[in-house]
Design an enzyme around this catalytic site. Structure first.
Site, PDB file in Angstrom:
ATOM      1  N   ILE A  22       0.880  -1.328  -0.077  1.00  0.00           N
ATOM      2  CA  ILE A  22      -0.131  -0.083  -0.068  1.00  0.00           C
ATOM      3  C   ILE A  22       0.987   1.244   0.047  1.00  0.00           C
ATOM      4  CG2 ILE A  22      -1.576   1.271   1.341  1.00  0.00           C
ATOM      5  CD1 ILE A  22      -2.682  -1.541   2.278  1.00  0.00           C
ATOM      6  N   ASP A  67      13.392   2.609  11.358  1.00  0.00           N
ATOM      7  CA  ASP A  67      12.457   1.844  12.147  1.00  0.00           C
ATOM      8  C   ASP A  67      11.619   2.995  12.784  1.00  0.00           C
ATOM      9  OD1 ASP A  67      10.850   0.725  14.225  1.00  0.00           O
ATOM     10  OD2 ASP A  67      12.584  -0.720  14.554  1.00  0.00           O
ATOM     11  N   ASN A  94       1.991   5.008   7.266  1.00  0.00           N
ATOM     12  CA  ASN A  94       1.363   3.924   6.594  1.00  0.00           C
ATOM     13  C   ASN A  94       1.886   2.674   7.191  1.00  0.00           C
ATOM     14  OD1 ASN A  94       0.238   2.062   4.243  1.00  0.00           O
ATOM     15  ND2 ASN A  94       2.505   1.810   4.045  1.00  0.00           N
ATOM     16  N   TYR A 158      -3.893  -5.420  16.918  1.00  0.00           N
ATOM     17  CA  TYR A 158      -3.926  -4.674  16.008  1.00  0.00           C
ATOM     18  C   TYR A 158      -5.343  -3.655  15.842  1.00  0.00           C
ATOM     19  CZ  TYR A 158      -4.101  -3.926  10.805  1.00  0.00           C
ATOM     20  OH  TYR A 158      -4.451  -3.267   9.519  1.00  0.00           O
ATOM     21  N   LYS A 162      -5.180   0.313  15.940  1.00  0.00           N
ATOM     22  CA  LYS A 162      -5.767   1.109  15.017  1.00  0.00           C
ATOM     23  C   LYS A 162      -6.803   1.911  15.394  1.00  0.00           C
ATOM     24  CE  LYS A 162      -3.313  -0.472  11.264  1.00  0.00           C
ATOM     25  NZ  LYS A 162      -2.568   0.457  10.402  1.00  0.00           N
ATOM     26  N   ILE A 191      -7.391  -5.410   1.668  1.00  0.00           N
ATOM     27  CA  ILE A 191      -6.922  -5.065   0.468  1.00  0.00           C
ATOM     28  C   ILE A 191      -5.909  -6.014  -0.072  1.00  0.00           C
ATOM     29  CG2 ILE A 191      -5.144  -3.159  -0.476  1.00  0.00           C
ATOM     30  CD1 ILE A 191      -7.966  -1.925   0.519  1.00  0.00           C
TER      31      ILE A 191
END
Ligand SMILES: NC(=O)c1ccc[n+]([C@@H]2O[C@H](COP(=O)([O-])OP(=O)(O)OC[C@H]3O[C@@H](n4cnc5c(N)ncnc54)[C@H](O)[C@@H]3O)[C@@H](O)[C@H]2O)c1
Length: 267
Positions: A22, A67, A94, A158, A162, A191
């Site tokens: 992405i 990083d 991203n 995760y 988010k 995606i």
């Protein structure tokens, strides 16, 4: 890449995780529209590959191995962009990753790692660019979230990261909006990329993307360019009245459940 347009001519953008699927699409999209790109990735080799694609298309940029959870590495990357192309106009947070797992499978180390990369890294990168953007009174930040941050879809650490990133997006928008910096978020649904988690799922079930498409009212999962198009809008001056928004790019997944409707309908 298709022909270049002017929307980002003279602008400079730093894109994290830009060696990945992405991030690369976002980098190519902004480059095609004229921006000089800081292609940042923890894997320098993939950052170089993205840069090579940009340069082949006549765009400019730097491959930056860093990083995002390491303050000094991020500061050095920002400084390198400044030396090469001047002040940054755009930051796209991203870089991210997720491990497979239900809550019972997530241990403390796994939880911390998900939070570090998906949430702390965005904080580190934002802190590195905010002072200069605020001094100029100009800047745009776009954070890449996920539908996992909006509803429970597995990967709890995760998802929590988010969801936290959405809160951080709103905090940035509110505190830095008055200083001329807009911050927005893009929350993609599934995606189709070749990241490890998708590869594992595809090995278990080669039809995974076709099966998942049933849950998306547009009848397909997404592609990296779907996300890149949303970022290109939010980071552009034409979105100057958009601040603190979460643009959900999920083919209708979180708007409603076509599979459920099929099962509920009386006919
Ligand atoms: N692919 C999907 O289905 C999907 C769906 C929703 C959201 N997203 C989000 O989109 C973003 C990009 O995902 P992708 O699918 O392109 O994954 P990807 O694995 O192809 O790309 C992620 C990139 O981030 C880099 N990275 C990881 N840790 C890093 C670190 N500490 N510092 C710097 N770089 C680091 C990786 O090397 C990789 O190149 C992520 O934030 C992800 O959570 C992806």
């Amino acid at each position: 890449m298709t022909e270049r347009t002017e929307r980002y001519e003279g602008k400079t953008a730093l894109i994290t995780g830009a060696g990945g699927a992405i991030g690369r699409a976002i980098a190519l999209r902004l480059a095609r529209e004229g921006a000089a790109i800081g292609v940042l990735d923890i894997t320098r080799a993939t950052a170089r590959e993205t840069l090579a694609q940009l340069e082949k298309a006549g765009a400019r940029g730097l491959a930056l191995g860093a990083d995002i959870t390491e303050d000094e590495q991020v500061r050095d990357a920002v400084a390198a962009m400044h030396d090469a192309f001047g002040e940054l106009d755009i930051l796209v947070n991203n870089a991210g990753h997720s491990i497979l797992g239900r809550i019972e499978q997530v241990d403390r180390a796994g939880w911390d790692n998900e939070l570090a990369i998906n949430l702390d890294g965005a904080f580190v990168c934002a802190k590195a660019v905010l002072p200069a953007m605020a001094a100029r009174g100009h800047g745009a930040i776009v954070n890449i979230g996920s539908v996992n941050g909006l509803i429970a879809l597995g990967n709890p650490a995760y998802s929590a990261a988010k969801a936290g990133l959405l809160s951080f997006t709103q905090a940035l928008a509110t505190e830095y909006g008055p200083k001329g910096i807009r911050t927005n978020m893009v929350s993609p649904g599934s995606i189709k990329t070749d990241i490890a988690t998708w590869r594992i799922r595809q090995e278990k079930d080669p039809q995974i993307f076709e099966k998942l498409a049933r849950w998306y009212s547009v009848g397909r999962v997404g592609v990296p360019d779907d996300v890149a198009a949303a970022v290109a809008y939010l980071a552009a001056d034409e979105a100057s009245f958009v601040n603190g928004a979460n643009l959900v790019v999920d083919g209708g997944l979180t708007a409603g459940l076509p599979v459920l409707i099929e099962e509920m309908i009386l006919e």
